[in-house]
Design a protein around this motif. Structure first.
Motif, PDB file in Angstrom:
ATOM      1  N   GLU A 128       0.826  -1.217   0.000  1.00  0.00           N
ATOM      2  CA  GLU A 128       0.000   0.000   0.000  1.00  0.00           C
ATOM      3  C   GLU A 128       0.858   1.264   0.000  1.00  0.00           C
ATOM      4  O   GLU A 128       0.425   2.318  -0.483  1.00  0.00           O
TER       5      GLU A 128
ATOM      6  N   ASP B  20       0.584 -12.632 -12.812  1.00  0.00           N
ATOM      7  CA  ASP B  20      -0.520 -11.728 -12.464  1.00  0.00           C
ATOM      8  C   ASP B  20      -0.230 -10.279 -12.840  1.00  0.00           C
ATOM      9  O   ASP B  20      -1.098  -9.411 -12.701  1.00  0.00           O
TER      10      ASP B  20
ATOM     11  N   THR C 179       1.714  -7.202  -9.196  1.00  0.00           N
ATOM     12  CA  THR C 179       0.782  -8.338  -9.189  1.00  0.00           C
ATOM     13  C   THR C 179      -0.544  -7.986  -8.536  1.00  0.00           C
ATOM     14  O   THR C 179      -1.551  -8.675  -8.757  1.00  0.00           O
ATOM     15  N   LYS C 180      -0.551  -6.922  -7.743  1.00  0.00           N
ATOM     16  CA  LYS C 180      -1.762  -6.576  -6.982  1.00  0.00           C
ATOM     17  C   LYS C 180      -2.441  -5.302  -7.475  1.00  0.00           C
ATOM     18  O   LYS C 180      -3.621  -5.069  -7.172  1.00  0.00           O
ATOM     19  N   TYR C 181      -1.730  -4.478  -8.221  1.00  0.00           N
ATOM     20  CA  TYR C 181      -2.280  -3.189  -8.638  1.00  0.00           C
ATOM     21  C   TYR C 181      -2.130  -3.010 -10.151  1.00  0.00           C
ATOM     22  O   TYR C 181      -1.124  -3.408 -10.738  1.00  0.00           O
TER      23      TYR C 181
ATOM     24  N   TYR D 180       0.770  -7.258   2.480  1.00  0.00           N
ATOM     25  CA  TYR D 180      -0.348  -6.707   1.710  1.00  0.00           C
ATOM     26  C   TYR D 180      -1.624  -6.864   2.526  1.00  0.00           C
ATOM     27  O   TYR D 180      -1.938  -7.960   3.000  1.00  0.00           O
ATOM     28  N   LYS D 181      -2.297  -5.740   2.738  1.00  0.00           N
ATOM     29  CA  LYS D 181      -3.514  -5.706   3.553  1.00  0.00           C
ATOM     30  C   LYS D 181      -3.270  -6.288   4.938  1.00  0.00           C
ATOM     31  O   LYS D 181      -4.100  -7.012   5.503  1.00  0.00           O
TER      32      LYS D 181
ATOM     33  N   TYR E  92       4.113  -5.491  -6.134  1.00  0.00           N
ATOM     34  CA  TYR E  92       3.146  -4.404  -6.306  1.00  0.00           C
ATOM     35  C   TYR E  92       2.394  -4.565  -7.619  1.00  0.00           C
ATOM     36  O   TYR E  92       1.164  -4.428  -7.678  1.00  0.00           O
TER      37      TYR E  92
END
Length: 445
Positions: free
Chosen positions: A222, A343, A259-261, A289-290, A257
């Motif tokens: 984040e 991803d 892979t998630k955004y 993450y989270k 990062y």
């Protein structure tokens, strides 16, 4: 006897006249006369005696007042010309056809890394039979001379800790989020290099600051998202032309990062890892993450001690590579800590040195390439691996991995990084050219 003396005097006079004549006529052509230190220049020498052995010497004093020099021996052609782009050096600090060899083969007995926080003058000397017959001064400009390059800088010290580099432009600029490795310092050198090519650069610091962790310990993705969002909101930035570059430990953060955004146009991973590695506190991951730490890989204390004892026993310079490699014997652990590169929703470029002594970057890059192939990754992906190159050829600390400058001499440090001077210098040049082409292709799509 008098006749012999007379003949000798005449020969000496003629030699002196010829030397003086050569000195007046020899010309050194440099284009351009002033250049950024990561840009190539053309060097040609005219009006030399034909088929003559000629010594070229380059000398400079860097920003730390350390002396550097290089030497190359050429044979002038039938027209009395030497063109460094077409003719080989037959001996010296480099051998072969290398137009900028005099620059990347510079050596110093005083220090292991050339200082580049300012530009420097170099003097090219042309010699025949130990006599200097021509000289030329060449100024090599540093990309850290920001004002003259019309690059403005801004220090962001609030929700994110970053240095922002903004080149002058009449339209919205493409941008790069740059994430360094475990050294933890800002990377002004590499950031200014990209800025000099017209890219806005956000050099993001993620530890070693008052408001950040002291080490690489469960850094949240984040945090990178905040940096990305801030960059997208800047009026001078094209939000659809933003990419991310991470090197060494920073490659893990950059790829995770991505892979998630969404919203990135490219990912470049230099000297990368294909897994998440242990954090700098016992039983801690490097990233989260989270609020959930990522599973991580680590080598055992037993393996580490055994490897270090082998170094001591065999008088081998310390290196971390064998330790990281030993962790791959625990296949279950590695499988859990793999970075799911499939991803990522944009093109990916991996860059490694085959002689990386910090960790097995080439092996890990190839493992990611195989994974992308198996998952039928729909974007461009490629791996550029350079022989006889180590961990820092694409930029470690300040001054490392700059095209057309000498590679850092890692033999003088505590730990080996890998590669030879020549291998690292050539890899720096070729990888830089490839990176720029890759970015241009990616933001065009």
């Amino acid at each position: 006897m008098r006749l012999l003396k007379t003949i000798l005097i005449i020969c000496l006079v003629n030699h002196f006249i010829n030397a003086q004549s050569t000195n007046k006529n020899v010309s050194i052509e440099i284009h351009p006369k002033t250049s950024l230190y990561h840009k190539p220049i053309d060097i040609k020498i005219y009006n030399l005696p034909p088929n003559q052995r000629v010594i070229l010497t380059l000398k400079t004093v860097d920003a730390r007042s350390k002396t550097w020099s290089s030497k190359a021996i050429y044979i002038s052609n039938n027209q009395g010309k030497i063109d460094l782009s077409k003719q080989p050096s037959v001996d010296g600090t480099y051998v072969g056809i290398y137009p900028m060899g005099l620059f990347w083969s510079l050596q110093s007995d005083e220090y292991h890394q050339i200082a580049t926080n300012s530009g420097f003058e170099t003097t090219l000397e042309v010699s025949i039979n130990d006599t200097i017959i021509a000289t030329k001064t060449i100024y090599r400009k540093s990309t850290r001379e920001l004002d003259s390059l019309k690059i403005s800088t801004y220090q962001k010290r609030d929700s994110i800790i970053a240095n922002y580099y903004l080149p002058a432009a009449t339209k919205k600029r493409p941008a790069i989020i740059f994430i360094g490795g475990s050294g933890g310092s800002f990377r002004q050198e590499r950031s200014s290099l990209y800025a000099s090519e017209g890219y806005a650069v956000l050099n993001l610091k993620y530890f070693k600051h008052d408001s950040l962790p002291d080490g690489i310990i469960e850094i949240p993705l984040e945090y990178v998202a905040k940096a990305h969002k801030w960059l997208q909101q800047q009026p001078e930035i094209d939000p659809n032309k933003i990419g991310i570059i991470g090197r060494s430990r920073g490659s893990e953060l950059a790829m995770l990062y991505a892979t998630k955004y969404d919203g990135l146009q490219f990912v470049i991973a230099q000297a990368p890892s294909n897994v998440v590695w242990f954090g700098w506190e016992d039983k801690k991951s490097s990233w989260s993450y989270k609020g959930v730490p990522f599973p991580y890989a680590e080598y055992t204390d037993e393996d580490s001690e055994k490897i270090e004892n082998e170094f001591i026993k065999n008088n081998i310079q310390f290196r971390d590579g064998p330790k990281f490699l030993s962790a791959f014997s625990n296949k279950e652990q590695i499988q859990k800590s793999l970075i799911p590169v499939e991803d990522i929703q944009c093109p990916i470029l991996f860059i490694s040195g085959k002689d990386d002594q910090v960790w097995p970057a080439t092996m890990m890059s190839e493992m990611m390439i195989k994974r992308l192939q198996e998952k039928k990754f729909k974007h461009e992906f490629m791996h550029l691996s350079y022989p006889d190159a180590g961990h820092n050829f694409a930029g470690g600390g300040q001054g490392c991995g700059i095209p057309y400058l000498p590679a850092e001499d890692y033999s003088k440090g505590r730990a080996a990084k890998g590669g030879s001077d020549k291998g690292n210098a050539l890899a720096a040049i070729r990888s830089w050219e490839a990176i720029l082409k890759f970015i241009e292709r990616s933001i065009r799509e």
